[in-house]
Design a protein around this motif. Structure first.
Motif, PDB file in Angstrom:
ATOM      1  N   CYS A  81       0.833  -1.211   0.000  1.00 19.57           N
ATOM      2  CA  CYS A  81       0.000   0.000   0.000  1.00 19.57           C
ATOM      3  C   CYS A  81       0.867   1.260   0.000  1.00 19.57           C
ATOM      4  CB  CYS A  81      -0.938   0.019   1.211  1.00 19.57           C
ATOM      5  SG  CYS A  81      -2.318  -1.113   1.034  1.00 19.57           S
ATOM      6  N   LEU A  82       2.020   1.181   0.665  1.00 18.98           N
ATOM      7  CA  LEU A  82       2.946   2.337   0.618  1.00 18.98           C
ATOM      8  C   LEU A  82       3.345   2.618  -0.823  1.00 18.98           C
ATOM      9  CD1 LEU A  82       5.758   2.314   3.332  1.00 18.98           C
ATOM     10  CD2 LEU A  82       3.738   3.757   3.174  1.00 18.98           C
ATOM     11  N   TRP A  83       3.588   1.539  -1.569  1.00 20.26           N
ATOM     12  CA  TRP A  83       3.958   1.711  -2.987  1.00 20.26           C
ATOM     13  C   TRP A  83       2.809   2.377  -3.756  1.00 20.26           C
ATOM     14  CZ3 TRP A  83       8.062   2.001  -5.905  1.00 20.26           C
ATOM     15  CH2 TRP A  83       7.898   1.978  -7.285  1.00 20.26           C
ATOM     16  N   GLU A  84       1.596   1.904  -3.495  1.00 25.56           N
ATOM     17  CA  GLU A  84       0.428   2.495  -4.180  1.00 25.56           C
ATOM     18  C   GLU A  84       0.262   3.957  -3.813  1.00 25.56           C
ATOM     19  OE1 GLU A  84      -3.387   0.303  -4.601  1.00 25.56           O
ATOM     20  OE2 GLU A  84      -2.353  -1.253  -3.466  1.00 25.56           O
ATOM     21  N   PHE A  85       0.493   4.256  -2.519  1.00 25.63           N
ATOM     22  CA  PHE A  85       0.336   5.626  -2.045  1.00 25.63           C
ATOM     23  C   PHE A  85       1.391   6.523  -2.702  1.00 25.63           C
ATOM     24  CE2 PHE A  85       0.701   8.896   1.394  1.00 25.63           C
ATOM     25  CZ  PHE A  85      -0.607   9.331   1.343  1.00 25.63           C
ATOM     26  N   PHE A  86       2.597   5.989  -2.840  1.00 25.22           N
ATOM     27  CA  PHE A  86       3.673   6.719  -3.524  1.00 25.22           C
ATOM     28  C   PHE A  86       3.275   6.988  -4.977  1.00 25.22           C
ATOM     29  CE2 PHE A  86       7.555   5.832  -6.189  1.00 25.22           C
ATOM     30  CZ  PHE A  86       8.107   7.109  -6.099  1.00 25.22           C
ATOM     31  N   LEU A  87       2.753   5.953  -5.643  1.00 26.11           N
ATOM     32  CA  LEU A  87       2.340   6.127  -7.052  1.00 26.11           C
ATOM     33  C   LEU A  87       1.264   7.210  -7.169  1.00 26.11           C
ATOM     34  CD1 LEU A  87       2.073   2.595  -8.717  1.00 26.11           C
ATOM     35  CD2 LEU A  87       3.952   4.238  -8.789  1.00 26.11           C
ATOM     36  N   SER A  88       0.306   7.187  -6.215  1.00 20.58           N
ATOM     37  CA  SER A  88      -0.773   8.183  -6.320  1.00 20.58           C
ATOM     38  C   SER A  88      -0.226   9.592  -6.066  1.00 20.58           C
ATOM     39  CB  SER A  88      -1.935   7.857  -5.391  1.00 20.58           C
ATOM     40  OG  SER A  88      -1.529   7.971  -4.061  1.00 20.58           O
ATOM     41  N   SER A  89       0.850   9.688  -5.253  1.00 20.83           N
ATOM     42  CA  SER A  89       1.395  11.016  -4.950  1.00 20.83           C
ATOM     43  C   SER A  89       2.131  11.621  -6.154  1.00 20.83           C
ATOM     44  CB  SER A  89       2.337  10.954  -3.738  1.00 20.83           C
ATOM     45  OG  SER A  89       3.557  10.348  -4.112  1.00 20.83           O
ATOM     46  N   ILE A  90       2.543  10.783  -7.106  1.00 16.70           N
ATOM     47  CA  ILE A  90       3.259  11.325  -8.274  1.00 16.70           C
ATOM     48  C   ILE A  90       2.385  11.271  -9.533  1.00 16.70           C
ATOM     49  CG2 ILE A  90       5.573  10.837  -7.386  1.00 16.70           C
ATOM     50  CD1 ILE A  90       5.614   8.327  -9.152  1.00 16.70           C
ATOM     51  N   GLY A  92       0.121  12.190 -12.436  1.00 13.34           N
ATOM     52  CA  GLY A  92       0.068  13.442 -13.184  1.00 13.34           C
ATOM     53  C   GLY A  92       1.449  13.933 -13.577  1.00 13.34           C
ATOM     54  N   SER A  93       2.484  13.375 -12.919  1.00 15.62           N
ATOM     55  CA  SER A  93       3.843  13.780 -13.291  1.00 15.62           C
ATOM     56  C   SER A  93       4.167  13.200 -14.663  1.00 15.62           C
ATOM     57  CB  SER A  93       4.829  13.249 -12.259  1.00 15.62           C
ATOM     58  OG  SER A  93       6.124  13.242 -12.806  1.00 15.62           O
ATOM     59  N   GLN A  94       4.936  13.949 -15.447  1.00 19.17           N
ATOM     60  CA  GLN A  94       5.278  13.416 -16.781  1.00 19.17           C
ATOM     61  C   GLN A  94       6.402  12.387 -16.682  1.00 19.17           C
ATOM     62  OE1 GLN A  94       7.382  16.284 -19.297  1.00 19.17           O
ATOM     63  NE2 GLN A  94       7.225  17.761 -17.621  1.00 19.17           N
ATOM     64  N   TYR A  95       7.011  12.247 -15.488  1.00 20.54           N
ATOM     65  CA  TYR A  95       8.110  11.288 -15.319  1.00 20.54           C
ATOM     66  C   TYR A  95       7.638  10.023 -14.608  1.00 20.54           C
ATOM     67  CZ  TYR A  95      10.644  15.566 -16.316  1.00 20.54           C
ATOM     68  OH  TYR A  95      11.066  16.716 -16.888  1.00 20.54           O
ATOM     69  N   GLY A  96       8.192   8.901 -14.949  1.00 20.70           N
ATOM     70  CA  GLY A  96       7.827   7.619 -14.331  1.00 20.70           C
ATOM     71  C   GLY A  96       8.339   7.528 -12.907  1.00 20.70           C
ATOM     72  N   PRO A  97       7.875   6.501 -12.145  1.00 19.71           N
ATOM     73  CA  PRO A  97       8.253   6.360 -10.738  1.00 19.71           C
ATOM     74  C   PRO A  97       9.771   6.298 -10.529  1.00 19.71           C
ATOM     75  CG  PRO A  97       6.771   4.580 -11.439  1.00 19.71           C
ATOM     76  CD  PRO A  97       6.963   5.471 -12.609  1.00 19.71           C
ATOM     77  N   GLN A  98      10.495   5.750 -11.511  1.00 22.93           N
ATOM     78  CA  GLN A  98      11.949   5.620 -11.329  1.00 22.93           C
ATOM     79  C   GLN A  98      12.646   6.970 -11.256  1.00 22.93           C
ATOM     80  OE1 GLN A  98      10.169   4.876 -13.992  1.00 22.93           O
ATOM     81  NE2 GLN A  98      11.322   4.916 -15.909  1.00 22.93           N
TER      82      GLN A  98
END
Ligand code: ATP
Length: 313
Positions: A81-90, A92-98
């Motif tokens: 869930c932390l990973w999901e929460f991190f994904l939701s926080s970024i 709209g960003s034009q850059y990927g999670p990496q």
């Protein structure tokens, strides 16, 4: 890195959720379907009710962990869930999670070291610290200090903590009337207890943990069903061979109800994984009872989970 572990836990959870339970053997399929629902409920508590109220990335939340199976299940789901929460926080960003920095390097965790536990359990706890990137607060080992005082000391060192995640279930002693989010009793130091695993039963715990392929505490493989003090915990008598296995659902004692989960585990090696039993523990355990025992997950009856606890001397 914590980021990699969180992603891996997310993948374990998603993989479990995507099992086509209808295509699995009748009994396993039923448990898997129920476990999928249990996971979804826990995820909802975490993502919708908890992370919207306490920021899991800034120290508001600590995780209570002793290496037991329930908190390990919850840890895997929590990290996912932390990973999901991190994904939701970024989003709209034009850059990927990496290209974004994961906001946490270690997970704030608390362990209350009150009882004389088995060395195997202690060693598993230390292995968990490395595997899951835990920043573990260990209370001073003093049996005279009660739980509330131990948490009081924890909060003195970590005053930023507002809430603590606990892997308690309704089936646990005094667990019946607990709620997913509740304040501690007035006689306790004040914090919120976050309990997203309350509705899980024993079968669901084993199903998910065995499927994950994650290393578990070695005591479970020997026939323990719950981790307690070395002075009052023995292997579960209902698992003694050749006595009938506790679920009474199968004549075939060579296989548990979770054979499918093991054969199809997320790790892809169709095996179970445990930390090694400490030699001193092994001698102690065998001296107490030389019989063979089925592994802990052969027991699925919640009422018997603590049958391996002796009356306190
Ligand atoms: P098991 O029942 O197999 O021992 P468990 O330890 O995860 O698994 P419980 O003993 O029922 O489950 O404890 C419930 C929860 O309370 C744990 O999941 C953990 O979050 C918390 N907890 C228990 N003992 C400790 C401890 N010594 N320090 C910190 N947290 C603990």
């Amino acid at each position: 890195m914590l980021q990699d572990v969180a992603l891996n836990c997310f993948n374990i959870t998603q993989s479990y959720l995507s099992i086509d339970a209808g295509n699995v053997l009748a009994t396993s399929g039923h448990v898997i379907r129920q476990t999928q629902e249990a996971i979804q409920t826990s995820r909802q508590y975490l993502l919708q009710d908890i992370f919207t109220r306490w920021d899991p990335f800034n120290g508001d939340i600590s995780f209570s962990y002793n290496g037991g199976k329930d908190c390990q299940v919850l840890l895997i789901i929590y990290l996912g869930c932390l990973w999901e929460f991190f994904l939701s926080s970024i989003e709209g960003s034009q850059y990927g999670p990496q290209f974004h920095k994961f906001p946490l390097q270690q997970l704030p965790t608390v362990y209350i070291d009150q009882e004389d536990t088995f060395d195997t359990a202690q060693e598993f706890l230390q292995a968990s610290v490395d595997r899951y990137y835990l920043s573990l607060y260990e209370s001073a080992k003093d049996k005279k200090i009660d739980m509330p005082s131990a948490f009081e000391s924890f909060l003195t060192v970590h005053p930023e903590t507002e809430a603590i995640v606990i892997g308690v279930r309704h089936a646990d002693p005094f667990g019946e009337s607990l709620r997913p989010i509740q304040k501690t009793d007035p006689s306790w130091p004040q914090f919120y207890r976050l309990q997203p695993l309350l509705h899980w039963n024993l079968s669901q715990i084993w199903s998910f943990l065995l499927y994950s392929g994650e290393e578990m505490c070695g005591l479970y493989e020997m026939g323990f069903t719950s981790l307690g003090s070395v002075n009052n915990t023995v292997r579960n008598p209902y698992l003694r061979v050749p006595e009938p296995i506790a679920s009474f659902t199968k004549a075939d004692t060579k296989h548990s109800d979770f054979q499918w989960e093991i054969e199809n585990n997320f790790r892809g090696d169709s095996k179970t994984h445990f930390n090694k039993i400490n030699e001193t523990d092994l001698t102690k355990i065998r001296n107490h009872d030389a019989s063979e025992f089925h592994p802990g997950w052969y027991l699925t009856k919640d009422e018997w989970e603590r049958a391996g606890r002796l009356a306190k001397k």
